[in-house]
Design an enzyme around this catalytic site. Structure first.
Site, mmCIF file in Angstrom:
data_model
loop_
_atom_site.group_PDB
_atom_site.id
_atom_site.type_symbol
_atom_site.label_atom_id
_atom_site.label_comp_id
_atom_site.label_asym_id
_atom_site.label_seq_id
_atom_site.Cartn_x
_atom_site.Cartn_y
_atom_site.Cartn_z
ATOM 1 N N TYR A 61 -56.524 -44.923 11.885
ATOM 2 C CA TYR A 61 -56.752 -46.320 11.962
ATOM 3 C C TYR A 61 -56.605 -46.882 10.555
ATOM 4 C CZ TYR A 61 -59.404 -50.503 13.376
ATOM 5 O OH TYR A 61 -59.896 -51.606 13.606
ATOM 6 N N LYS A 112 -53.068 -46.778 14.399
ATOM 7 C CA LYS A 112 -53.227 -48.096 14.807
ATOM 8 C C LYS A 112 -53.037 -49.041 13.387
ATOM 9 C CE LYS A 112 -56.699 -51.940 15.884
ATOM 10 N NZ LYS A 112 -57.991 -52.145 15.965
#
Length: 311
Positions: A132, A161
């Site tokens: 992330y 992400k």
């Protein structure tokens, strides 16, 4: 692991407790709106406000509500490596599709220590690991393309992400990693550009209130119809601006998402303190702003049934 994935809100009750029923209803609605997958326990899910036991329970509720209709990406990142491993092992046992592990926050470990963190989690768990990359909410710089590619080559990371202020990393990562590494755009400023640049999908809190519109954008890009995609993003912009243009001064994005759900008559839950929800006057301001753009961005219908498969 492609398509449009809402970073789902966690529903809390007015007293701050986890609202399991409300959360399950919201996730079911998002799937009915066409979501290709869901992120549970991410930033929009307020994971930082929950205990480890609550995070485990949230994931269990989500997986039970979603079943096998769409994959669930479980937010399992914590500052401590040991806690991250424990949460990721739980997600693996429960049947999550992959684990989303956020960059370290508050303390500032070195790049060597950050890479060691991800390697340790991957070595201890069998679940595919996604990085992330969200430097705005972390205490460290983003992992650069070269380091993400290295983690992929080592078998440590299987996706990212990418929540960066720029979008060029998307196609750079696609070039550096190939099809075996899932590259998802994680912001709400340039999803069209990210999809056109080769993103495997889009993850955003905005999709709590724009899943149907987001999937339409995705389909247009996948079909190579850029004029249609540009038109669809143009219709989405007024909705996004309700969040980004401080229509309700001092209101956070999660409060605006919940406010829109309330305006539409949907269950919205509450934020957990210190975050706050819109008061009555602020909700009225948001509703007026929404009505002003309603002809350009209608609220999604109460759809049901399985989502269309992501290309």
């Amino acid at each position: 692991m492609r398509g449009v994935w809402p970073a789902a809100l966690t529903m809390f009750a007015a007293d701050g407790s986890l609202d399991e029923r409300g959360t399950a209803e919201h996730l079911d609605w998002l799937v009915g709106q066409g979501a290709h997958g869901l992120v549970v326990g991410g930033t929009s899910g307020e994971f930082v406000a929950m205990s480890g036991a609550e995070r485990r329970r949230l994931l269990e509720v989500a997986l039970d509500a979603v079943g096998d209709r769409v994959p669930v990406l479980a937010g399992t990142g914590a500052y401590a490596t040991a806690e991250t491993i424990a949460l990721t092992r739980h997600a693996e046992r429960m049947g999550a599709a992959a684990a989303l592990v956020v960059l370290p926050y508050f303390q500032r470990p070195s790049l060597r220590e950050i890479l060691g963190h991800y390697r340790a989690v991957a070595a201890a768990c069998g679940l595919p690991l996604w990085v992330y990359n969200i430097p705005a909410n972390a205490a460290v710089p983003p992992l650069p393309v070269a380091e993400l590619a290295r983690l992929h080559q080592e078998g440590v990371a299987h996706g990212v992400k990418s929540t960066l202020p720029t979008v060029h990393e998307v196609h750079e990562l696609r070039t550096a990693t190939g099809e075996g590494f899932a590259v998802f755009y994680g912001g709400f400023t340039a999803p069209l550009e990210a999809m056109a640049g080769g993103a495997h999908g889009w993850i955003s809190g905005l999709l709590n209130v724009a899943t149907a519109e987001g999937t339409g954008l995705w389909r247009a890009v996948q079909a190579g119809d850029l004029p249609d995609a540009r038109a669809r993003w143009g219709r989405l912009l007024p909705l996004r601006r309700l969040v980004t243009d401080a229509v309700v001064p001092g209101a956070g994005d999660l409060a605006v998402y919940r406010g829109l759900l309330r305006v539409w008559g949907r269950p919205a839950g509450y934020c957990r303190a210190p975050l706050r929800d819109l008061d009555r006057e602020e909700l009225a301001i948001l509703e007026r702003a929404w009505r002003a753009v309603e002809d350009r961005a209608e609220p999604p219908p109460a759809a049901s049934g399985p989502p269309a498969a992501a290309p």
